[in-house]
Scaffold this motif. Sequence first.
Motif, mmCIF file in Angstrom:
data_model
loop_
_atom_site.group_PDB
_atom_site.id
_atom_site.type_symbol
_atom_site.label_atom_id
_atom_site.label_comp_id
_atom_site.label_asym_id
_atom_site.label_seq_id
_atom_site.Cartn_x
_atom_site.Cartn_y
_atom_site.Cartn_z
ATOM 1 N N UNK A 192 78.581 20.201 23.677
ATOM 2 C CA UNK A 192 78.898 19.384 22.551
ATOM 3 C C UNK A 192 77.705 19.322 21.462
ATOM 4 N N UNK A 193 76.546 20.154 21.892
ATOM 5 C CA UNK A 193 75.385 19.895 20.953
ATOM 6 C C UNK A 193 75.779 20.847 19.692
ATOM 7 N N UNK A 194 76.589 21.977 20.077
ATOM 8 C CA UNK A 194 76.891 23.168 19.146
ATOM 9 C C UNK A 194 77.689 22.546 17.967
ATOM 10 N N UNK A 195 78.489 21.530 18.343
ATOM 11 C CA UNK A 195 79.334 21.129 17.463
ATOM 12 C C UNK A 195 78.664 19.936 16.473
ATOM 13 N N UNK A 196 77.763 19.303 17.225
ATOM 14 C CA UNK A 196 76.902 18.237 16.205
ATOM 15 C C UNK A 196 76.124 19.148 15.355
ATOM 16 N N UNK A 197 75.487 20.253 15.669
ATOM 17 C CA UNK A 197 74.467 20.998 14.945
ATOM 18 C C UNK A 197 75.658 21.790 13.972
ATOM 19 N N UNK A 198 76.876 21.978 14.024
ATOM 20 C CA UNK A 198 77.799 22.479 13.149
ATOM 21 C C UNK A 198 78.222 21.588 12.067
ATOM 22 N N UNK A 199 78.389 20.299 12.395
ATOM 23 C CA UNK A 199 78.666 19.120 11.661
ATOM 24 C C UNK A 199 77.525 18.760 10.768
ATOM 25 N N UNK B 182 75.643 8.334 21.915
ATOM 26 C CA UNK B 182 75.196 9.474 22.965
ATOM 27 C C UNK B 182 75.734 10.666 22.850
ATOM 28 N N UNK B 183 75.273 11.649 23.347
ATOM 29 C CA UNK B 183 76.004 12.940 23.321
ATOM 30 C C UNK B 183 77.093 12.928 24.450
ATOM 31 N N UNK B 184 77.088 12.032 25.383
ATOM 32 C CA UNK B 184 78.059 11.861 26.451
ATOM 33 C C UNK B 184 79.218 11.328 25.660
ATOM 34 N N UNK B 185 79.137 10.282 24.699
ATOM 35 C CA UNK B 185 80.188 9.804 23.935
ATOM 36 C C UNK B 185 80.823 10.816 23.131
ATOM 37 N N UNK B 186 80.025 11.502 22.488
ATOM 38 C CA UNK B 186 80.734 12.599 21.737
ATOM 39 C C UNK B 186 81.472 13.538 22.413
ATOM 40 N N UNK B 187 80.630 14.057 23.411
ATOM 41 C CA UNK B 187 81.542 14.945 24.442
ATOM 42 C C UNK B 187 82.972 14.478 24.701
ATOM 43 N N UNK B 188 83.074 13.359 25.090
ATOM 44 C CA UNK B 188 84.292 12.632 25.456
ATOM 45 C C UNK B 188 85.256 12.697 24.447
ATOM 46 N N UNK B 189 84.792 12.205 23.205
ATOM 47 C CA UNK B 189 85.779 12.189 22.006
ATOM 48 C C UNK B 189 86.245 13.710 21.563
ATOM 49 N N UNK B 190 85.362 14.671 21.996
ATOM 50 C CA UNK B 190 85.624 15.972 21.452
ATOM 51 C C UNK B 190 86.247 16.744 22.426
#
Length: 449
Positions: free
Chosen positions: A373-380, A358-366
């Motif tokens: 957080x979406x821009x970090x996922x797009x960059x990855x 979930x994007x919420x999980x990613x946001x917490x981790x980062x």
Amino acid sequence: LAQGCHFSGFSRCRSSVPSKRKGFRASAEVMATYIAAGEADATAQGAEWLLNAIQTDEGKKKFSEQFKAVHTDVLDSRGFSWYPVFELFLEYSQDLFSAIPEGRREDGMKEVESFFALILSILLALDETDHVDKGTTKLCEILTSSTNQNAELRLRLLMNLYNVFPQAVEFRFRVFKYVIDYAHATNMFDQILPYLEYLDAWLADWEIHLKVEDKRLLFKDLAVYVRASGRQLDAFSYLKRYHQLFQGEAEAVLTDDTVVACTVQLLKDAVEVPTVIQFDDLLGFDTVKALSKSKKSSESGLVKLCEIFFSGSLSDMRQFESKNQALFKEHGLNTEDVIAKIKLLSLATMALHKNEMSLAEVATGLEESEEEVERWVIRAISEGIIDGRIDQLNAKVLVKSVFQRQFESTEWAFLDTKLSAWIGNLENVIKFIGEQKQAQAPPQPVTVN
């Protein structure tokens, strides 16, 4: 001679243009052209041209006497050798570059180039390896003796010298080293860059002639030269090859000042270059292991920083940065870039062995907001750290595969489980297909005796 002295002006000249696989390619002139060895008339013409180029009457007289002694008077004798002629021509050729007249510069350069073509032909006519060895070194030293006097012509002549030797001849590497050193010293290294893609093939040709010290010096210098041309990633690649050549060396070698400086530079590049995300191979170098034991925190601290990139978390990096600000300042490391890289690597760790997050999980981790957080996922995804996509409707990251920061016993066990599952699935498919074929096969006729 002056009217037609550019390469083909001499009698019975032969010309060939090597492919880039074999040597350097001329940019404006045919480069690997030389006079057929043993042409006495061409040598006499060259001597006449050189005599006219000598500035003083005393010099002309001395040269004439010397040429007569080493060539004219002994040419037909049984003990004649081309080496004294070669040495004499070299002795008087050192001032040729400064003697090119400004008023007829292009013609003057062609004449000088043609004279050196004659010198190359004489070099190839030498019978003794020791003479070829000394002659090659002397010629290289003359051509590289000035960096501000007709540098482009000097570099072209060095390339000519490189090209006259067959691929696997030991002198080729030595001349190649002079070529790249001089190109760098005269700010013309960009002319050499296209040929570096053939370096591995050339090194294979030279392998039996090279010592490990030759290879180390080559890769160290290439790293410096391409870095000066603004190619940090290429410099990093050459430094890696440099450090690979120190595996198994004694501690005294690994802690040499030059080696330590190159190790520091390697780790700095690894931190700074955005596309460098793999650190396990670097940490496995003996040079890096030796640096980790350094009493200087500015050196051992770089190793610790790379260890965090290898297996640490965003939290680990923030703690390290807060305690080692002097390290960041001394090496000119950008904190934002360092944090960005560890965020991407942390994202890889979070996605490992998962099909979705979930994007919420990613946001917490980062430690980012869900909006950012979406821009970090797009960059990855764009940088190849994650192969997947964002499911915006369900606010999820769908993961196909992910970059693996480390591959140790746990990862091997996971891979073994995956492979076993795939093998089991394939066996089940094969079994099912076999059963279907058997079920669909027409009944065999019964034979009654």
